[in-house]
Design a protein around this motif. Structure first.
Motif, PDB file in Angstrom:
ATOM      1  N   ALA A  86       0.635  -1.534  -0.020  1.00 10.44           N
ATOM      2  CA  ALA A  86       0.248  -0.251  -0.264  1.00 10.44           C
ATOM      3  C   ALA A  86       0.570   1.352   0.071  1.00 10.44           C
ATOM      4  O   ALA A  86       1.193   2.613  -0.662  1.00 10.44           O
ATOM      5  CB  ALA A  86      -1.044  -0.022   0.856  1.00 10.44           C
ATOM      6  N   LEU A  89       2.411   2.019  -3.453  1.00  8.65           N
ATOM      7  CA  LEU A  89       1.386   2.620  -4.689  1.00  8.65           C
ATOM      8  C   LEU A  89       1.022   4.094  -4.084  1.00  8.65           C
ATOM      9  O   LEU A  89       0.400   4.711  -4.730  1.00  8.65           O
ATOM     10  CB  LEU A  89       0.103   1.648  -4.533  1.00  8.65           C
ATOM     11  CG  LEU A  89       0.392   0.081  -5.143  1.00  8.65           C
ATOM     12  CD1 LEU A  89      -0.924  -0.683  -4.968  1.00  8.65           C
ATOM     13  CD2 LEU A  89       0.800   0.268  -6.159  1.00  8.65           C
ATOM     14  N   LEU A 100      -7.083   2.296  -2.146  1.00 13.55           N
ATOM     15  CA  LEU A 100      -6.652   1.669  -1.870  1.00 13.55           C
ATOM     16  C   LEU A 100      -7.508   0.268  -0.772  1.00 13.55           C
ATOM     17  O   LEU A 100      -7.891   1.185   0.384  1.00 13.55           O
ATOM     18  CB  LEU A 100      -5.144   1.281  -0.880  1.00 13.55           C
ATOM     19  CG  LEU A 100      -4.051   2.038  -1.844  1.00 13.55           C
ATOM     20  CD1 LEU A 100      -2.982   2.467  -0.949  1.00 13.55           C
ATOM     21  CD2 LEU A 100      -3.842   1.357  -3.262  1.00 13.55           C
ATOM     22  N   ARG A 124      -8.557   6.795  -0.818  1.00 13.95           N
ATOM     23  CA  ARG A 124      -8.051   7.484  -1.611  1.00 13.95           C
ATOM     24  C   ARG A 124      -7.729   9.045  -1.850  1.00 13.95           C
ATOM     25  O   ARG A 124      -8.564   9.498  -0.993  1.00 13.95           O
ATOM     26  CB  ARG A 124      -8.356   7.087  -3.176  1.00 13.95           C
ATOM     27  CG  ARG A 124      -9.317   8.058  -3.692  1.00 13.95           C
ATOM     28  CD  ARG A 124      -9.942   7.783  -5.626  1.00 13.95           C
ATOM     29  NE  ARG A 124     -10.968   8.600  -6.020  1.00 13.95           N
ATOM     30  CZ  ARG A 124     -10.713   9.783  -6.675  1.00 13.95           C
ATOM     31  NH1 ARG A 124      -8.715   9.746  -7.134  1.00 13.95           N
ATOM     32  NH2 ARG A 124     -11.754  10.149  -6.857  1.00 13.95           N
ATOM     33  N   CYS A 189      -5.328  -4.367  -1.024  1.00 14.27           N
ATOM     34  CA  CYS A 189      -4.106  -4.651  -0.573  1.00 14.27           C
ATOM     35  C   CYS A 189      -3.946  -4.693   0.595  1.00 14.27           C
ATOM     36  O   CYS A 189      -2.811  -5.108   1.571  1.00 14.27           O
ATOM     37  CB  CYS A 189      -3.175  -3.145  -0.406  1.00 14.27           C
ATOM     38  SG  CYS A 189      -3.518  -2.013  -1.758  1.00 14.27           S
ATOM     39  N   PRO A 194      -1.595  -7.324  -4.083  1.00 17.41           N
ATOM     40  CA  PRO A 194      -2.467  -7.277  -4.560  1.00 17.41           C
ATOM     41  C   PRO A 194      -3.450  -6.849  -5.376  1.00 17.41           C
ATOM     42  O   PRO A 194      -3.074  -8.428  -6.782  1.00 17.41           O
ATOM     43  CB  PRO A 194      -2.043  -6.102  -4.560  1.00 17.41           C
ATOM     44  CG  PRO A 194      -0.990  -6.318  -4.972  1.00 17.41           C
ATOM     45  CD  PRO A 194       0.230  -7.510  -4.491  1.00 17.41           C
TER      46      PRO A 194
END
Ligand code: TXA
Ligand code: MG
Length: 325
Positions: A86, A89, A100, A124, A189, A194
């Motif tokens: 996470a 990303l 996520l 997000r 995640c 993922p």
């Protein structure tokens, strides 16, 4: 005293309207606002009452959880427990169109209703100045699904919101058309690897370049791993016929790139130049336009890579047989 806007009024994004939006959100009301993906129907994510209003307004089944929007990663870690993936990303793509799914922090202030009672939350950080201004002025995490009636086409312009949910929201903040035009990519995640739950604004190729191969959700319509991914969605009233190479009498055409089709009663071209980014940005608005004028729409083939995958995902759901209501 609660500040009350006349229902569904559209206001251009200004310092003043952003302050009004924040005050209304703090008072537990619904405010529609732009993001880089689609317009969101926002409410205070920490208030059960405010979140309940979202489900009510959209007629959304309460088993379908909402995405929580925050200003930055620092705000996100107070709500969910980050994993290594996470962090990778978030560092690569936030602010931006990727949500996520992570385990809820024990001390998370987010309403359980927002996550539909799940022990995970989709979160997000939007990449849109007005969305960011509203988040910072309101000082709260904002739960926001796309601002359309459940199962219908997502809004990419303020007027789309007014048409479908105008009576349900206190205020609609208008900041023009959404530049991406497709919802965020949703990535689970929580596990070792993922898993892609919804293709969207950040492509699979982009994600895999950061975290390696993505797992695929073992989805079926009875028990979707992401409850919002029921087959029929983005449903126009018109019938959609995908990968059309010839046009039938009476059909409108949703085209992509150059073509030689003639005698078409009505046409929208997603991107005459064959550019997937432009096509994504145009998709929902053009589907709405054709839906208003035709009972059947033929859709030309769209390349299935990059943003094309998210476009094809939305088109397949729009063409899927409707669930009986
Ligand atoms: O781009 C976007 O994501 C837009 C803008 C407004 O941010 N929002 C949006 O929200 O598309 P919505 O509610 O239309 O879609 C949220 C998707 C649904 O498919 C939902 O099932 C999934 O995210 N989702 C939310 N929380 C989840 C969770 N905890 N686990 C799995 N899926 C989740
Ligand atoms: Mg939606």
């Amino acid at each position: 005293m609660t500040e009350k806007a006349s229902t569904g009024s559209i206001e251009r994004a200004t310092t003043k309207s952003v302050e009004r939006a924040a005050a209304l959100l703090q008072a537990g009301e619904l405010v529609a606002f732009p993001t880089e993906t689609v317009y969101g129907l926002g409410a205070d994510a920490t208030s059960d009452d405010a979140v309940a209003r979202i489900f009510d307004a959209k007629k959304r089944p309460t088993f379908n959880p909402l995405i929580v929007h925050v200003s930055d990663t620092e705000a996100a870690v107070r709500i969910v427990r980050f994993t290594k993936t996470a962090h990778l990303l978030a560092d690569a793509f936030w602010p931006g169109p990727i949500s996520l799914v992570l385990p809820r922090e024990d001390s998370s202030p987010v309403s359980l209703l927002a996550s539909a009672g799940l022990d995970t939350i989709a979160i997000r950080v939007p990449d849109q100045p007005t969305a960011q201004a509203i988040l910072s002025a309101s000082g709260m995490p904002i739960a926001a699904p796309s601002a359309n009636a459940s199962g219908k086409i997502s809004p990419t312009q303020a007027t789309h919101v007014a048409e479908s949910l105008g009576d349900e929201v206190s205020l609609i903040i208008d900041d023009g058309p959404c530049p991406i035009g497709l919802e965020s990519t949703v990535v689970d995640c929580t596990g070792d690897r993922p898993v892609l739950l919804r293709p969207g604004g950040i492509t699979t190729e982009q994600i895999e370049s950061v975290v390696g191969p993505l797992g695929v959700a073992a989805d079926n319509n009875e028990a979707p791993s992401s409850p919002g991914m029921l087959e029929s969605h983005y449903a126009p009233d018109a019938r959609l016929r995908l990968n059309a190479t010839a046009i039938q009498t009476g059909e409108a055409l949703l085209s992509f790139g150059n073509h030689n089709h003639t005698d078409i009663s009505s046409e929208q071209n997603l991107s005459p130049a064959g550019d997937l980014r432009e096509a994504a940005a145009n998709l929902f608005a053009m589907m709405r336009l054709l839906d208003a004028s035709a009972v059947a729409i033929a859709v030309m083939p769209i390349p299935d890579h990059g943003l094309g995958r998210a476009i094809n995902d939305r088109l397949q759901r729009a063409a899927a047989p409707r669930e009986s209501v």
